[in-house]
Design a protein around this motif. Structure first.
Motif, PDB file in Angstrom:
ATOM      1  N   ARG A  16       0.841  -1.198   0.000  1.00  0.00           N
ATOM      2  CA  ARG A  16       0.000   0.000   0.000  1.00  0.00           C
ATOM      3  C   ARG A  16       0.868   1.236   0.000  1.00  0.00           C
ATOM      4  N   SER A  17       0.322   2.301  -0.518  1.00  0.00           N
ATOM      5  CA  SER A  17       0.958   3.613  -0.417  1.00  0.00           C
ATOM      6  C   SER A  17      -0.111   4.616  -0.013  1.00  0.00           C
ATOM      7  N   ILE A  18       0.246   5.487   0.925  1.00  0.00           N
ATOM      8  CA  ILE A  18      -0.701   6.482   1.427  1.00  0.00           C
ATOM      9  C   ILE A  18      -0.021   7.850   1.457  1.00  0.00           C
ATOM     10  N   ILE A  26      -5.389  11.305   5.760  1.00  0.00           N
ATOM     11  CA  ILE A  26      -5.150  10.615   4.494  1.00  0.00           C
ATOM     12  C   ILE A  26      -5.668  11.468   3.335  1.00  0.00           C
ATOM     13  N   SER A  29      -4.818   7.029  -1.285  1.00  0.00           N
ATOM     14  CA  SER A  29      -4.142   5.759  -1.021  1.00  0.00           C
ATOM     15  C   SER A  29      -4.378   4.798  -2.167  1.00  0.00           C
ATOM     16  N   GLN A  31      -3.675   0.329  -3.115  1.00  0.00           N
ATOM     17  CA  GLN A  31      -3.299  -0.959  -2.543  1.00  0.00           C
ATOM     18  C   GLN A  31      -3.359  -2.041  -3.607  1.00  0.00           C
ATOM     19  N   THR A  58       1.662   1.136  -6.488  1.00  0.00           N
ATOM     20  CA  THR A  58       0.755   1.828  -5.563  1.00  0.00           C
ATOM     21  C   THR A  58       1.253   3.230  -5.237  1.00  0.00           C
ATOM     22  N   ALA A  62      -1.109   6.369  -5.861  1.00  0.00           N
ATOM     23  CA  ALA A  62      -1.497   7.271  -4.766  1.00  0.00           C
ATOM     24  C   ALA A  62      -1.172   8.721  -5.113  1.00  0.00           C
ATOM     25  N   GLU A 439      -4.957   3.681  10.106  1.00  0.00           N
ATOM     26  CA  GLU A 439      -3.776   3.332   9.303  1.00  0.00           C
ATOM     27  C   GLU A 439      -2.516   3.801  10.025  1.00  0.00           C
TER      28      GLU A 439
END
Length: 498
Positions: A16-18, A26, A29, A31, A58, A62, A439
């Motif tokens: 994942r990247s946020i 956030i 994001s 995934q 990802t 994002a 998260e």
């Protein structure tokens, strides 16, 4: 101008990247699922190339969702599945084998030899860890012993070892940096957590050439710059921590006695112990906490090997549900588990039991048992295992002059299940607190990156950003909670007596 932080969260089942703003909110994001490889019973592997491909994809997605470019990101933080072991060629960057995942048990014979040779106490004193196939050191030895040509190449300085964070940094920097942080290094069983250095005696014990090992930095530090072609510009990598230490940081548990539990594939409970290295008398591990400076910080940790994975088993193994989100509804269709106890020892039992050979059991079955009872028992098994961990932590805290944990901060995918969180509070007899941002693993990496890049000035500033979304207060009497825990311990004894 608004400053953004990018967190790369490489987990066991997904990448994942946020993107976070400076308030820890956030922005966007993405995934992708990570394929699991099971070559034989007890073995679990990941393809390192897939780890990199999914993580990079990802990150790009994002940024695109947020409408941002590399120049809008102040710093990148990385958090990762720990202990998973990757070895690659320094010249070509090619992995010599699939990564051996933390759940993998193939190194257990080496662990038996180490225990029988009397090395347990020395390893515990230096690393805070018990000898177990869970940790990276014996996985690395297995690779060197079993991949043709690996040991000779390692001795010639041609190979690099790393946990997942180290592999990602190598890829992000175009092979310029071979570096990790103290929290990941402390999970290898090769790292002296007092001196924050690789231990030459432990490397020699496992016959691991020192030239394989990465440089170790504090968790908030300069880990290098991303290569321009990776994300469309150069971005500083400013924070790195193993997923559980990162979640402790993201939960703003900076002071001794504060604790969090992450409900993921497994469950991982950590209690901060400050700068004090404490060994457990109750089956827990001592680990390096994420460090914002070179001052060592420690935590007591308990690991449940099968947490949320028991819900995946209900879905994929028993086919009791079509998707994981249905489990609460099925479990709530009965008032309780009807006396059923499920001990999900699919890959052995972790802390505080440490029974690697245990296998799962279901007890208390009657003709009246339905799939709903089994589903409820499966959910409750997550809470029972976590309650056993907190009990061990509180006993350790009291034994060293501290006080029992007064509240438990929770995060991870399964913490959104209200039934599970309420049952957890009932068993523990203390508030279970779910934060506004669940998260917290990714958030901890972002906070570390923000600290090292000057977005934040102190951990006090980060504490002020933490907010609760819901507090679950215990509704069960202590006697009833104790009775349920006794029944759980009886089920565990039946499991380990096999």
């Amino acid at each position: 101008m608004t400053t953004y932080l990018l967190a790369l969260d490489q987990g066991t089942s997904s990448s994942r990247s946020i993107v976070f703003d400076t308030q820890g909110r956030i922005v966007a994001s993405a995934q992708l699922e990570l394929p699991q490889i099971y070559p034989q019973p007890g073995w679990v592997e990941h393809d390192p190339r897939e780890i990199w491909r999914t993580q990079l994809s990802t990150a790009k997605e994002a940024l695109a969702k947020a409408g941002l470019k590399a120049g809008d990101i102040r710093s990148v933080g990385i958090t990762n599945q720990r202990e998973t072991t990757i070895v690659w060629n320094r010249k070509t960057g090619a992995p010599i084998h699939h990564g051996i995942v933390w759940q993998d048990r193939r190194a257990e014979p080496t662990c038996v030899q180490l225990r029988e040779a009397g090395h347990s106490d020395a390893i515990l004193r230096k690393t805070g860890l018990r000898i177990d196939a869970y940790f990276s050191g014996t996985k690395l030895k297995w690779l060197l012993d079993n991949v043709p040509g690996a040991r000779a190449a390692a001795q010639a300085g041609e190979l690099a070892f790393g946990t997942v964070d180290c592999w990602l940094i190598w890829q992000l920097t175009g092979g310029k940096r071979h570096v990790t942080d103290v929290s990941n290094a402390s999970r290898t069983m090769l790292f002296n957590v007092h001196s924050n250095q690789w231990d030459t005696d432990l490397l020699a014990l496992l016959d691991i050439p020192a030239c394989l090992m990465p440089e170790v930095l504090p968790s908030a530090a300069d880990f290098g710059q991303t290569a321009n072609e990776v994300l469309g510009g150069s971005i500083n990598i400013g924070g790195v921590a193993g997923d559980q230490q990162s979640a402790l940081f993201g939960q703003a548990c900076f002071d001794a006695g504060m604790a969090k539990n992450t409900y993921g594939t497994g469950c991982f409970m950590l209690m901060h112990t400050g700068s004090s290295f404490q060994t457990s008398s109750n089956g827990l591990l001592t680990t390096s906490a994420a460090q914002a400076s070179r001052q060592p910080q420690f935590a007591l940790e308990g690991s449940v090997f099968v947490g949320g994975a028991v819900v995946q088993w209900l879905r994929d193994g028993l086919q009791a549900i079509e998707h994981s989100g249905q489990v609460q509804q099925l479990a709530e269709s009965v008032p309780d588990s009807g006396g059923v106890m499920l001990v999900p020892a699919f890959t052995g039992l972790g802390a505080p039991y440490w029974k690697p050979d245990a296998r799962g059991t279901i007890t208390g079955l009657t003709r009246g048992t339905t799939m709903a009872h089994i589903a409820r028992a499966a959910l409750e098994s997550i809470a029972y295992q976590s309650a056993a961990l907190l009990g061990a932590m509180s006993r350790d805290a009291v034994a060293t002059g501290g006080t029992p944990v007064s509240e438990l901060r929770v995060d991870g995918g399964a913490c959104v299940n209200n039934l599970l969180m309420q049952f957890q509070a009932d068993l523990l007899g203390i508030p279970v607190v779910r934060p506004a941002c669940v998260e917290t693993t990714a958030l901890g990496a972002a906070y570390l990156a923000g600290l090292s890049s000057g977005v934040y000035q102190s951990t006090e500033e980060l504490s002020a950003l933490w907010k609760a979304e819901r507090r679950f207060l215990p509704t069960l009497g202590k006697d009833r909670a104790d009775e349920l825990m006794q029944r759980w311990e009886q089920a565990v004894r039946q499991t380990t007596a096999q």
